[in-house]
Scaffold this active site. Structure first.
Site, PDB file in Angstrom:
ATOM      1  N   SER A 144     -16.133  -4.439   9.339  1.00  0.00           N
ATOM      2  CA  SER A 144     -16.285  -5.608   8.174  1.00  0.00           C
ATOM      3  C   SER A 144     -16.132  -6.803   8.810  1.00  0.00           C
ATOM      4  O   SER A 144     -15.536  -7.845   9.772  1.00  0.00           O
ATOM      5  CB  SER A 144     -14.667  -5.107   7.891  1.00  0.00           C
ATOM      6  OG  SER A 144     -15.795  -5.805   5.938  1.00  0.00           O
ATOM      7  N   ARG A 213      -8.307  -5.607  -6.291  1.00  0.00           N
ATOM      8  CA  ARG A 213      -8.366  -4.896  -5.011  1.00  0.00           C
ATOM      9  C   ARG A 213      -9.805  -3.502  -6.103  1.00  0.00           C
ATOM     10  O   ARG A 213     -10.622  -3.008  -4.947  1.00  0.00           O
ATOM     11  CB  ARG A 213      -7.359  -4.272  -5.107  1.00  0.00           C
ATOM     12  CG  ARG A 213      -7.531  -3.226  -3.891  1.00  0.00           C
ATOM     13  CD  ARG A 213      -7.588  -3.198  -2.313  1.00  0.00           C
ATOM     14  NE  ARG A 213      -7.407  -2.560  -1.485  1.00  0.00           N
ATOM     15  CZ  ARG A 213      -7.649  -2.254  -0.482  1.00  0.00           C
ATOM     16  NH1 ARG A 213      -8.614  -3.898   0.458  1.00  0.00           N
ATOM     17  NH2 ARG A 213      -7.413  -1.331   0.323  1.00  0.00           N
ATOM     18  N   ASP A 322     -23.630   1.196   2.184  1.00  0.00           N
ATOM     19  CA  ASP A 322     -22.702   0.107   2.976  1.00  0.00           C
ATOM     20  C   ASP A 322     -23.532  -0.591   1.205  1.00  0.00           C
ATOM     21  O   ASP A 322     -24.755  -1.576   1.356  1.00  0.00           O
ATOM     22  CB  ASP A 322     -22.848  -0.467   3.635  1.00  0.00           C
ATOM     23  CG  ASP A 322     -22.022  -1.546   4.045  1.00  0.00           C
ATOM     24  OD1 ASP A 322     -21.399  -2.272   2.986  1.00  0.00           O
ATOM     25  OD2 ASP A 322     -21.388  -2.143   5.482  1.00  0.00           O
ATOM     26  N   HIS A 355     -19.108   1.662   2.565  1.00  0.00           N
ATOM     27  CA  HIS A 355     -19.043   0.060   3.506  1.00  0.00           C
ATOM     28  C   HIS A 355     -17.572   0.413   4.588  1.00  0.00           C
ATOM     29  O   HIS A 355     -17.894   0.452   5.482  1.00  0.00           O
ATOM     30  CB  HIS A 355     -18.754  -1.293   3.011  1.00  0.00           C
ATOM     31  CG  HIS A 355     -17.560  -2.180   3.865  1.00  0.00           C
ATOM     32  ND1 HIS A 355     -18.429  -2.622   4.790  1.00  0.00           N
ATOM     33  CD2 HIS A 355     -16.890  -3.200   3.648  1.00  0.00           C
ATOM     34  CE1 HIS A 355     -17.879  -3.442   4.955  1.00  0.00           C
ATOM     35  NE2 HIS A 355     -16.777  -3.981   4.739  1.00  0.00           N
ATOM     36  N   ASP A 356     -16.138   1.284   3.731  1.00  0.00           N
ATOM     37  CA  ASP A 356     -15.719   1.649   4.735  1.00  0.00           C
ATOM     38  C   ASP A 356     -15.116   3.009   5.362  1.00  0.00           C
ATOM     39  O   ASP A 356     -13.887   3.522   5.724  1.00  0.00           O
ATOM     40  CB  ASP A 356     -14.305   1.244   3.641  1.00  0.00           C
ATOM     41  CG  ASP A 356     -13.668  -0.152   3.313  1.00  0.00           C
ATOM     42  OD1 ASP A 356     -13.901  -0.618   4.204  1.00  0.00           O
ATOM     43  OD2 ASP A 356     -12.762   0.210   2.411  1.00  0.00           O
TER      44      ASP A 356
HETATM   45  C1  LIG Z   1       1.389  -2.500   6.209  1.00  0.00           C
HETATM   46  C2  LIG Z   1      -0.481  -1.857   5.996  1.00  0.00           C
HETATM   47  O1  LIG Z   1      -0.080  -0.805   5.610  1.00  0.00           O
HETATM   48  S1  LIG Z   1      -1.009  -1.906   6.458  1.00  0.00           S
HETATM   49  C3  LIG Z   1      -2.417  -1.689   6.985  1.00  0.00           C
HETATM   50  C4  LIG Z   1      -3.166  -0.751   6.323  1.00  0.00           C
HETATM   51  N1  LIG Z   1      -4.465  -0.566   5.833  1.00  0.00           N
HETATM   52  C5  LIG Z   1      -5.511  -1.206   6.828  1.00  0.00           C
HETATM   53  O2  LIG Z   1      -5.476  -1.161   7.564  1.00  0.00           O
HETATM   54  C6  LIG Z   1      -6.515  -1.030   5.622  1.00  0.00           C
HETATM   55  C7  LIG Z   1      -7.667  -0.132   6.162  1.00  0.00           C
HETATM   56  N2  LIG Z   1      -7.096   1.379   5.249  1.00  0.00           N
HETATM   57  C8  LIG Z   1      -7.966   1.095   3.859  1.00  0.00           C
HETATM   58  O3  LIG Z   1      -8.436   0.053   3.427  1.00  0.00           O
HETATM   59  C9  LIG Z   1      -7.961   2.340   3.137  1.00  0.00           C
HETATM   60  O4  LIG Z   1      -7.017   3.225   3.883  1.00  0.00           O
HETATM   61  C10 LIG Z   1      -8.963   3.799   4.085  1.00  0.00           C
HETATM   62  C11 LIG Z   1     -10.606   3.289   3.617  1.00  0.00           C
HETATM   63  C12 LIG Z   1      -8.847   3.359   5.582  1.00  0.00           C
HETATM   64  C13 LIG Z   1      -8.417   4.900   3.029  1.00  0.00           C
HETATM   65  O5  LIG Z   1      -8.360   4.753   1.382  1.00  0.00           O
HETATM   66  P1  LIG Z   1      -7.148   5.760   1.162  1.00  0.00           P
HETATM   67  O6  LIG Z   1      -6.602   5.033  -0.150  1.00  0.00           O
HETATM   68  O7  LIG Z   1      -6.314   6.421   1.854  1.00  0.00           O
HETATM   69  O8  LIG Z   1      -7.873   6.703   1.199  1.00  0.00           O
HETATM   70  P2  LIG Z   1      -8.748   7.465  -0.513  1.00  0.00           P
HETATM   71  O9  LIG Z   1      -9.736   6.782  -0.736  1.00  0.00           O
HETATM   72  O10 LIG Z   1      -8.982   8.687  -0.358  1.00  0.00           O
HETATM   73  O11 LIG Z   1      -7.568   7.415  -1.260  1.00  0.00           O
HETATM   74  C14 LIG Z   1      -6.432   8.359  -1.376  1.00  0.00           C
HETATM   75  C15 LIG Z   1      -4.862   7.867  -2.094  1.00  0.00           C
HETATM   76  O12 LIG Z   1      -5.714   7.952  -4.082  1.00  0.00           O
HETATM   77  C16 LIG Z   1      -4.726   8.750  -4.213  1.00  0.00           C
HETATM   78  N3  LIG Z   1      -6.149   9.049  -5.641  1.00  0.00           N
HETATM   79  C17 LIG Z   1      -6.682  10.092  -5.227  1.00  0.00           C
HETATM   80  N4  LIG Z   1      -7.459  10.746  -6.521  1.00  0.00           N
HETATM   81  C18 LIG Z   1      -7.054   9.875  -7.199  1.00  0.00           C
HETATM   82  C19 LIG Z   1      -6.408   9.979  -8.675  1.00  0.00           C
HETATM   83  N5  LIG Z   1      -7.922  10.469  -9.444  1.00  0.00           N
HETATM   84  N6  LIG Z   1      -5.892   8.655  -9.904  1.00  0.00           N
HETATM   85  C20 LIG Z   1      -4.790   8.356  -9.040  1.00  0.00           C
HETATM   86  N7  LIG Z   1      -5.431   8.596  -7.470  1.00  0.00           N
HETATM   87  C21 LIG Z   1      -5.442   9.250  -6.693  1.00  0.00           C
HETATM   88  C22 LIG Z   1      -4.228  10.341  -2.960  1.00  0.00           C
HETATM   89  O13 LIG Z   1      -3.570  10.784  -3.776  1.00  0.00           O
HETATM   90  C23 LIG Z   1      -4.118   9.152  -2.102  1.00  0.00           C
HETATM   91  O14 LIG Z   1      -2.941   8.928  -2.668  1.00  0.00           O
HETATM   92  P3  LIG Z   1      -1.971   8.180  -0.824  1.00  0.00           P
HETATM   93  O15 LIG Z   1      -2.927   6.894  -0.695  1.00  0.00           O
HETATM   94  O16 LIG Z   1      -0.789   7.409  -1.484  1.00  0.00           O
HETATM   95  O17 LIG Z   1      -2.070   8.998  -0.120  1.00  0.00           O
HETATM   96  N1  LIG Z   2     -10.723  -1.886   3.189  1.00  0.00           N
HETATM   97  C1  LIG Z   2     -10.939  -2.617   3.710  1.00  0.00           C
HETATM   98  C2  LIG Z   2     -11.640  -3.530   3.756  1.00  0.00           C
HETATM   99  C3  LIG Z   2     -12.976  -4.145   3.702  1.00  0.00           C
HETATM  100  O1  LIG Z   2     -12.903  -3.003   4.963  1.00  0.00           O
HETATM  101  C4  LIG Z   2      -8.776  -3.260   4.029  1.00  0.00           C
HETATM  102  O2  LIG Z   2      -8.756  -2.930   3.303  1.00  0.00           O
HETATM  103  O3  LIG Z   2      -8.491  -4.802   4.552  1.00  0.00           O
END
Ligand SMILES: CC(=O)SCCNC(=O)CCNC(=O)[C@H](O)C(C)(C)COP(=O)(O)OP(=O)(O)OC[C@H]1O[C@@H](n2cnc3c(N)ncnc32)[C@H](O)[C@@H]1OP(=O)(O)O
Ligand SMILES: N[C@@H](CCO)C(=O)O
Length: 396
Positions: A144, A213, A322, A355-356
């Site tokens: 991305s 978001r 994507d 995409h993710d």
């Molecule tokens: C300091 C920092 O954090 S730095 C940055 C870290 N983040 C990054 O680098 C950004 C890149 N990462 C991301 O975009 C994301 O973390 C991803 C794409 C890797 C994964 O996304 P996630 O939100 O972890 O996973 P997913 O889409 O499966 O969602 C899971 C969450 O949704 C919640 N959820 C699932 N279904 C539902 C629902 N029906 N209603 C409400 N919440 C729900 C889960 O309980 C889970 O909660 P949690 O994150 O508190 O455990």
């Molecule tokens: N989900 C990504 C952006 C798109 O890849 C992030 O939060 O960094």
């Protein structure tokens, strides 16, 4: 010895769109050791809301955003490779950005932060690597916004890039991608708390950022995934997960039509709230604008001119689901590289998570990249005819 965490001054930094940043710092982290021949450096570039913390450094450390990809015995094996990642210029995880003080002793830049581009991010990173004494990169990889940076690296500093892996990123932001980003920014601007970007740190435009978001998530994830995961399932009567578990921006619904019903709505609200708790809205505005301005051919005679500059091996990964940067956009990049006689491998990955996918399955993606990087007989020299491999659907 390069420390495993640090902050390096890379300013004053001239900016592509004009003006300059008088002070600019980049926060970085490293894993593994730089070898004596200095041939084993891998630069990982993060996506929109990521940070420099790709992986944990020791047991008990906070997991990183590509935890399963990087570490001893993992696909990017830190017993062999020296890995570095920095928070992007304009970011809010230690590097200089809208949340940083405009001047020492002053408040944050906020909405006054200048417009920056992916090229500016890469210039700043190059200065960081210079300061650390890192010359040539064995690999620069990212997805991305990170993929945009990897591509800019290969074109801007071709002599320093042995190989580049561009994951789920286009050669230029499409009108659709710009449109989605603009609606997200407008959601932030429409929040009365925005105040032109001059909001107090304790009272950011939470609702606007959460809405941004929520919209973004509809472009990041897959239709097939959501069908299987949520379908048309409803939230049980009386349960309101967002209000119960969170609630920093959510207000009680005024009437039945305002209350959400479906699990997918609940999920989106949760994702909005999750970002609000960790990200700065003005930074979101700055970085999405930088993504809109991404065009690797700008000022270089277009995509063909940019492709002609590349010296290292190129790997391009497309994801069939994507919606944001669809397969056709990477096809254009691959075709331009092939026409320029570059060594390019294209994989089209049939993954359901949209995409993710590159974030949802870090080990799977990193394995693909490292298998390509380490394939027998691979050299950094340009090949006459580029190799193109297609996996799953969407053959080149
Ligand atoms: C300091 C920092 O954090 S730095 C940055 C870290 N983040 C990054 O680098 C950004 C890149 N990462 C991301 O975009 C994301 O973390 C991803 C794409 C890797 C994964 O996304 P996630 O939100 O972890 O996973 P997913 O889409 O499966 O969602 C899971 C969450 O949704 C919640 N959820 C699932 N279904 C539902 C629902 N029906 N209603 C409400 N919440 C729900 C889960 O309980 C889970 O909660 P949690 O994150 O508190 O455990
Ligand atoms: N989900 C990504 C952006 C798109 O890849 C992030 O939060 O960094």
């Amino acid at each position: 010895m390069i420390p495993c965490r640090g902050l390096v001054e890379v300013g004053p930094l001239p900016l592509e769109q004009g003006g300059h940043l008088p002070r600019a710092e980049l926060a970085y982290e490293t894993w593994g050791r730089w070898d004596p021949q200095r041939q084993n450096a891998i630069l990982i570039c993060h996506a929109l809301t990521g940070d420099a913390h790709v992986a944990s450094h020791h047991p008990g450390d906070r997991p990183g955003w590509w935890e399963a990809a990087v570490g001893p015995g993992r696909p990017i094996d830190t017993r062999r490779w020296f890995v570095i990642c920095s928070n992007v210029l304009g970011g809010c995880y230690g590097s200089t950005g809208p949340a940083s003080p405009e001047e020492a002793g002053h408040g944050p830049w906020g909405g006054r932060f200048p417009v920056i581009t992916v090229r500016d991010m890469v210039h700043a990173q190059r200065r960081l690597l210079d300061a650390l004494g890192i010359g040539r990169l064995a690999l620069v990889v990212g997805g991305s916004l990170g993929g945009m940076q990897a591509l800019e690296w290969a074109v801007t500093y071709p002599e320093r890039v042995g190989a580049a892996a561009v994951l789920a990123a286009p050669p230029a932001a499409s009108p659709h991608a710009i449109a989605w980003n603009e609606v997200q920014r407008q959601a932030i601007f429409a929040d009365p708390a925005w105040q032109g970007g001059d909001y107090p740190a304790a009272r950011p435009p939470r609702r606007g950022l959460a809405l941004a978001r929520m919209l973004a998530m509809t472009t990041y994830r897959g239709r097939e995934e959501w069908e299987a995961r949520f379908g048309r399932e409803e939230v049980p009567a009386g349960a309101d997960p967002v209000a119960q578990r969170l609630g920093s921006y959510a207000t009680a619904p005024a009437g039945p039509a305002e209350a959400f019903r479906f699990q997918i709505e609940s999920y989106l609200h949760y994702q909005g709230e999750k970002l609000v708790r960790r990200f700065d809205p003005a930074t979101y505005v700055t970085l999405t604008r930088a993504m809109d301005l991404h065009d690797v051919g700008r000022g270089r005679g277009g995509l063909e001119g940019a492709a002609a500059r590349v010296q290292g091996r190129m790997y391009v990964l497309s994801i069939t689901s994507d919606l944001l940067y669809p397969v056709d956009e990477q096809r254009r990049l691959v075709q331009a590289l092939r026409r320029a006689g570059k060594n390019v491998t294209w994989q089209v990955w049939k993954a359901p998570w949209g995409h993710d996918s590159f974030l949802v399955d870090p080990a799977g993606v990193a394995r693909r990249v490292m298998d390509w990087l380490e394939e027998p007989g691979a050299t950094a020299a340009p090949a006459q005819a580029g190799a193109v491999a297609a996996v799953g659907e969407g053959r080149p």
